[in-house]
Design a protein around this motif. Structure first.
Motif, mmCIF file in Angstrom:
data_model
loop_
_atom_site.group_PDB
_atom_site.id
_atom_site.type_symbol
_atom_site.label_atom_id
_atom_site.label_comp_id
_atom_site.label_asym_id
_atom_site.label_seq_id
_atom_site.Cartn_x
_atom_site.Cartn_y
_atom_site.Cartn_z
ATOM 1 N N PHE A 87 12.000 25.783 -80.586
ATOM 2 C CA PHE A 87 11.673 26.199 -81.951
ATOM 3 C C PHE A 87 11.461 27.708 -82.070
ATOM 4 N N TYR A 88 11.399 28.389 -80.933
ATOM 5 C CA TYR A 88 11.115 29.827 -80.950
ATOM 6 C C TYR A 88 12.265 30.606 -81.599
ATOM 7 N N GLY A 89 11.941 31.415 -82.611
ATOM 8 C CA GLY A 89 12.954 32.227 -83.290
ATOM 9 C C GLY A 89 13.887 31.444 -84.182
ATOM 10 N N ARG A 90 13.529 30.198 -84.531
ATOM 11 C CA ARG A 90 14.448 29.350 -85.296
ATOM 12 C C ARG A 90 14.004 29.124 -86.733
ATOM 13 N N GLN A 91 13.032 29.892 -87.203
ATOM 14 C CA GLN A 91 12.561 29.782 -88.585
ATOM 15 C C GLN A 91 13.452 30.611 -89.489
ATOM 16 N N ILE A 92 14.040 29.979 -90.509
ATOM 17 C CA ILE A 92 14.997 30.675 -91.370
ATOM 18 C C ILE A 92 14.274 31.338 -92.549
ATOM 19 N N PRO A 93 14.867 32.380 -93.147
ATOM 20 C CA PRO A 93 14.301 32.951 -94.378
ATOM 21 C C PRO A 93 14.207 31.864 -95.451
ATOM 22 N N SER A 94 13.037 31.716 -96.058
ATOM 23 C CA SER A 94 12.803 30.580 -96.949
ATOM 24 C C SER A 94 12.290 31.021 -98.309
ATOM 25 N N ARG A 95 12.126 30.030 -99.193
ATOM 26 C CA ARG A 95 11.554 30.227 -100.524
ATOM 27 C C ARG A 95 10.513 29.125 -100.747
ATOM 28 N N ASP A 96 9.699 29.286 -101.770
ATOM 29 C CA ASP A 96 8.726 28.248 -102.106
ATOM 30 C C ASP A 96 9.437 26.959 -102.504
ATOM 31 N N VAL A 97 8.830 25.844 -102.153
ATOM 32 C CA VAL A 97 9.393 24.523 -102.442
ATOM 33 C C VAL A 97 8.343 23.682 -103.154
ATOM 34 N N SER A 98 8.745 23.002 -104.223
ATOM 35 C CA SER A 98 7.858 22.107 -104.960
ATOM 36 C C SER A 98 8.391 20.685 -104.864
ATOM 37 N N TRP A 99 7.525 19.734 -104.527
ATOM 38 C CA TRP A 99 7.929 18.339 -104.396
ATOM 39 C C TRP A 99 8.483 17.820 -105.723
ATOM 40 N N GLY A 100 9.635 17.150 -105.647
ATOM 41 C CA GLY A 100 10.237 16.553 -106.830
ATOM 42 C C GLY A 100 11.058 17.496 -107.678
ATOM 43 N N SER A 101 11.284 18.723 -107.199
ATOM 44 C CA SER A 101 12.042 19.693 -107.996
ATOM 45 C C SER A 101 13.340 20.069 -107.283
ATOM 46 N N ILE A 102 14.187 20.817 -107.970
ATOM 47 C CA ILE A 102 15.468 21.268 -107.419
ATOM 48 C C ILE A 102 15.264 22.206 -106.231
ATOM 49 N N THR A 103 14.049 22.763 -106.081
ATOM 50 C CA THR A 103 13.796 23.674 -104.963
ATOM 51 C C THR A 103 13.907 22.960 -103.621
ATOM 52 N N LEU A 104 13.714 21.634 -103.597
ATOM 53 C CA LEU A 104 13.923 20.878 -102.363
ATOM 54 C C LEU A 104 15.403 20.852 -101.987
ATOM 55 N N VAL A 105 16.260 20.691 -102.973
ATOM 56 C CA VAL A 105 17.707 20.754 -102.730
ATOM 57 C C VAL A 105 18.089 22.150 -102.252
ATOM 58 N N ASP A 106 17.495 23.173 -102.854
ATOM 59 C CA ASP A 106 17.766 24.549 -102.422
ATOM 60 C C ASP A 106 17.415 24.727 -100.948
ATOM 61 N N ALA A 107 16.278 24.181 -100.541
ATOM 62 C CA ALA A 107 15.853 24.297 -99.147
ATOM 63 C C ALA A 107 16.817 23.573 -98.213
ATOM 64 N N GLU A 108 17.282 22.392 -98.629
ATOM 65 C CA GLU A 108 18.241 21.648 -97.821
ATOM 66 C C GLU A 108 19.550 22.417 -97.671
ATOM 67 N N LYS A 109 20.029 22.999 -98.765
ATOM 68 C CA LYS A 109 21.273 23.774 -98.711
ATOM 69 C C LYS A 109 21.090 25.037 -97.873
ATOM 70 N N ARG A 110 19.878 25.603 -97.928
ATOM 71 C CA ARG A 110 19.575 26.800 -97.129
ATOM 72 C C ARG A 110 19.621 26.477 -95.641
ATOM 73 N N LEU A 111 19.048 25.319 -95.272
ATOM 74 C CA LEU A 111 19.098 24.887 -93.876
ATOM 75 C C LEU A 111 20.537 24.626 -93.429
ATOM 76 N N LEU A 112 21.293 23.908 -94.252
ATOM 77 C CA LEU A 112 22.698 23.632 -93.917
ATOM 78 C C LEU A 112 23.496 24.915 -93.754
ATOM 79 N N ALA A 113 23.305 25.846 -94.671
ATOM 80 C CA ALA A 113 24.078 27.091 -94.650
ATOM 81 C C ALA A 113 23.773 27.911 -93.401
#
Length: 308
Positions: A87-113
């Motif tokens: 897990f060392y050095g594997r944290q990606i640049p992120s944004r705030d996430v709210s449960w039940g909102s489109i920001t969860l999809v954004d986070a998933e796409k960010r991880l995939l990308a």
């Protein structure tokens, strides 16, 4: 080599738009000009700490070069692990996430990308901080790398929590008959992951019309795959979860509940599914939700049942 193996995801300063554009590039030459060993990318979506990091470290141990790890946490959180941890050095640049909102999809796409930037990543698994593996790494790797399909639960039933969430304003892009629901915890091939990251048409429909009580993380990817890649999806999840108690969240299991027999029951619970067109009883590779108190018991099981 910095293009095909970009190194730590912490270093880049790309915006989401720049990241998704870069990640959606696909070589048209099928042969790789280097020795490529396909990897499984493990995408950890968490708010903060990873209470089962020790268990995952044992799971990954000895299989370097066959996996990649990516962690999306809240922007203010800094993952504290040793320099020898996967897990060392594997944290990606992120944004705030709210449960039940489109920001969860954004986070998933960010991880995939971020994972797509490494051209050796062939399969992509989304897991949470409460997920654990129920088989060892060689079993999981062979199962996913050799699979002809992706694993995203996708269904439509006439209940308020499924069909009842459809917004007619989504038509004609998404009709009521095309609407789908499924578990957020997906597993995708590289080809499907690229298409999800590149999608703008359906993403904008969900961003605009799948609001508060709709829960886009449960509907966007299942609906998109049904529309665009139906036959390439197995229409099932490989992450076991217990909804039998009802309510908005699944059952959570702690130290008192987790035994060898309990994990064995998840692995062989009488369920049959299809794998590459053939019946199998190995339907779940991961399970959730587990409380941090279960860590000690699960660690003890790594030398016996879990075999890692």
């Amino acid at each position: 080599m910095s293009f095909v193996h970009p190194g730590s995801p912490e270093g880049h300063s790309m915006t989401d738009a720049e990241l998704f554009w870069r990640a959606s590039m696909v070589p048209r030459v099928e042969e790789y000009p280097y020795q490529r060993v396909p990897k499984v990318a493990f995408l950890f979506l968490t708010r903060g700490p990873l209470p089962f990091a020790r268990l995952w470290e044992r799971f990954f141990r000895g299989h370097e070069g066959l996996y990649s790890v990516y962690v999306h946490a809240l922007p203010e959180y800094v993952l504290n692990v040793s320099a020898t941890s996967p897990f060392y050095g594997r944290q990606i640049p992120s944004r705030d996430v709210s449960w039940g909102s489109i920001t969860l999809v954004d986070a998933e796409k960010r991880l995939l990308a971020n994972a797509l930037l490494d051209h050796s990543n062939q399969r992509f698994v989304l897991v949470s901080e409460s997920c654990v593996p129920v088989f060892n790494f060689p079993t999981v790797y062979e199962y996913l790398i050799n699979s002809a399909q992706s694993y995203v639960e996708s269904y439509n039933i006439d209940v308020p929590q499924c069909a009842g969430r459809y917004n007619p304003r989504m038509a004609p892009d998404v009709t009521e008959q095309q609407w789908r629901k499924g578990s957020e915890w997906f597993e995708l091939s590289r080809e499907l992951a690229v298409d999800i990251v590149a999608d703008r048409r359906y993403y904008h429909v969900f961003r605009k019309h799948c609001t508060p009580s709709c829960y886009p993380d449960e509907h966007y990817i299942p609906t998109y795959l049904h529309l665009v890649h139906g036959p390439r999806n197995a229409n099932r999840t490989i992450t076991w979860v217990d909804w039998s108690r009802g309510g908005p969240h699944p059952a959570r299991y702690g130290k008192a509940s987790v035994t060898k027999e309990f994990i064995q029951a998840i692995r062989n619970n009488g369920t049959q599914c299809l794998y590459n067109g053939r019946p199998t009883t190995v339907c779940y590779l991961f399970a959730r939700k587990f409380a941090p108190s279960a860590l000690g018991t699960l660690i003890n099981l790594t030398t016996t049942l879990l075999d890692f």
